[in-house]
Design an enzyme around this catalytic site. Structure first.
Site, PDB file in Angstrom:
ATOM      1  N   ILE A  19       0.828  -1.213   0.000  1.00 33.72           N
ATOM      2  CA  ILE A  19       0.000   0.000   0.000  1.00 33.72           C
ATOM      3  C   ILE A  19       0.865   1.269   0.000  1.00 33.72           C
ATOM      4  CG2 ILE A  19      -0.252   0.349   2.512  1.00 33.72           C
ATOM      5  CD1 ILE A  19      -3.316   0.575   1.958  1.00 33.72           C
TER       6      ILE A  19
ATOM      7  N   ASN B 238      11.668  -8.729   6.714  1.00 37.71           N
ATOM      8  CA  ASN B 238      11.969  -8.063   7.984  1.00 37.71           C
ATOM      9  C   ASN B 238      11.452  -8.946   9.124  1.00 37.71           C
ATOM     10  OD1 ASN B 238      13.015  -5.740   6.703  1.00 37.71           O
ATOM     11  ND2 ASN B 238      10.944  -4.941   6.414  1.00 37.71           N
TER      12      ASN B 238
ATOM     13  N   VAL C 263       4.275  -5.716  10.462  1.00 33.68           N
ATOM     14  CA  VAL C 263       3.082  -6.577  10.428  1.00 33.68           C
ATOM     15  C   VAL C 263       3.498  -7.993  10.840  1.00 33.68           C
ATOM     16  CG1 VAL C 263       1.213  -7.491   9.013  1.00 33.68           C
ATOM     17  CG2 VAL C 263       2.075  -5.169   8.585  1.00 33.68           C
TER      18      VAL C 263
ATOM     19  N   HIS D  69       5.888 -12.293   5.783  1.00 31.34           N
ATOM     20  CA  HIS D  69       5.753 -11.791   4.415  1.00 31.34           C
ATOM     21  C   HIS D  69       7.116 -11.561   3.811  1.00 31.34           C
ATOM     22  CE1 HIS D  69       5.573  -8.380   7.228  1.00 31.34           C
ATOM     23  NE2 HIS D  69       6.198  -7.652   6.308  1.00 31.34           N
TER      24      HIS D  69
ATOM     25  N   HIS E 122       8.968  -9.318   0.976  1.00 32.93           N
ATOM     26  CA  HIS E 122       8.861  -8.163   0.084  1.00 32.93           C
ATOM     27  C   HIS E 122       9.622  -8.474  -1.202  1.00 32.93           C
ATOM     28  CE1 HIS E 122       7.873  -5.011   3.279  1.00 32.93           C
ATOM     29  NE2 HIS E 122       8.380  -5.958   4.045  1.00 32.93           N
TER      30      HIS E 122
HETATM   31  P1  AMP Z   1       7.183  -4.904   7.400  1.00 31.96           P
HETATM   32  O1  AMP Z   1       7.713  -3.613   7.922  1.00 31.96           O
HETATM   33  O2  AMP Z   1       8.268  -5.771   6.816  1.00 31.96           O
HETATM   34  O3  AMP Z   1       6.327  -5.623   8.412  1.00 31.96           O
HETATM   35  O4  AMP Z   1       6.279  -4.524   6.159  1.00 31.96           O
HETATM   36  C1  AMP Z   1       4.905  -4.308   6.235  1.00 31.96           C
HETATM   37  C2  AMP Z   1       4.484  -3.722   4.915  1.00 31.96           C
HETATM   38  O5  AMP Z   1       3.083  -3.836   4.826  1.00 31.96           O
HETATM   39  C3  AMP Z   1       4.829  -2.237   4.748  1.00 31.96           C
HETATM   40  O6  AMP Z   1       5.653  -2.073   3.597  1.00 31.96           O
HETATM   41  C4  AMP Z   1       3.453  -1.577   4.571  1.00 31.96           C
HETATM   42  O7  AMP Z   1       3.470  -0.525   3.633  1.00 31.96           O
HETATM   43  C5  AMP Z   1       2.604  -2.749   4.082  1.00 31.96           C
HETATM   44  N1  AMP Z   1       1.173  -2.644   4.365  1.00 31.96           N
HETATM   45  C6  AMP Z   1       0.583  -2.286   5.531  1.00 31.96           C
HETATM   46  N2  AMP Z   1      -0.755  -2.342   5.404  1.00 31.96           N
HETATM   47  C7  AMP Z   1      -1.012  -2.761   4.132  1.00 31.96           C
HETATM   48  C8  AMP Z   1      -2.197  -3.015   3.387  1.00 31.96           C
HETATM   49  N3  AMP Z   1      -3.425  -2.852   3.926  1.00 31.96           N
HETATM   50  N4  AMP Z   1      -2.089  -3.420   2.106  1.00 31.96           N
HETATM   51  C9  AMP Z   1      -0.864  -3.574   1.551  1.00 31.96           C
HETATM   52  N5  AMP Z   1       0.294  -3.360   2.195  1.00 31.96           N
HETATM   53  C10 AMP Z   1       0.220  -2.951   3.476  1.00 31.96           C
END
Ligand code: AMP
Length: 119
Positions: A34, A91, A100, A104, A106
């Protein structure tokens, strides 16, 4: 760390909030970040409830792990990331800057990504 059923990716998996989906099968969902940090920024998540790469690697079953990395390869190829290269990052935890708490990967590409870390 126990799994938080209310994290934002769990809500996406339950269909409670939308995502810009690029791939889905029985094991994996991938969608555009996002707040993209590169021209192309895709997040790949397993559908199982795993907090991070350590939890996934230790507790995921072999089919989940196989399907995850097979999907990552397919997503990179289908989105044109393999020709010039890209970065994949997971991360992990506080020092890793994980926001989050659902595992995941990236995928960052579409342009030169630069140094691994900034000081
Ligand atoms: P991390 O810091 O590795 O946990 O990355 C979490 C990622 O999730 C960040 O790059 C955010 O921009 C992305 N993110 C958070 N909420 C959403 C969402 N609703 N849809 C898509 N990406 C998201």
């Amino acid at each position: 760390m126990s799994y938080d059923q209310n994290n934002i990716f769990a809500k996406i998996l339950r269909g409670e909030i939308p995502c810009d989906k690029v791939f889905e099968n029985d094991y994996v969902l991938a969608f555009r970040d996002i707040d993209p940090k590169a021209k192309m920024h895709i997040l790949i998540i397993p559908k199982g409830a795993y907090t991070d790469i350590v939890d996934f690697g230790a507790n995921g079953n072999s089919q989940e792990i196989h399907e995850f990395y097979k999907a990552a390869a397919q997503i990179a190829q289908e989105n044109g990331l393999t020709e010039n290269g890209f970065r994949s990052i997971a991360n992990t935890g506080k020092w890793g800057g994980q926001e989050v708490p659902h595992y995941h990967l990236h995928l960052l590409g579409g342009e030169a990504i630069g140094p691994l870390v900034s000081k």
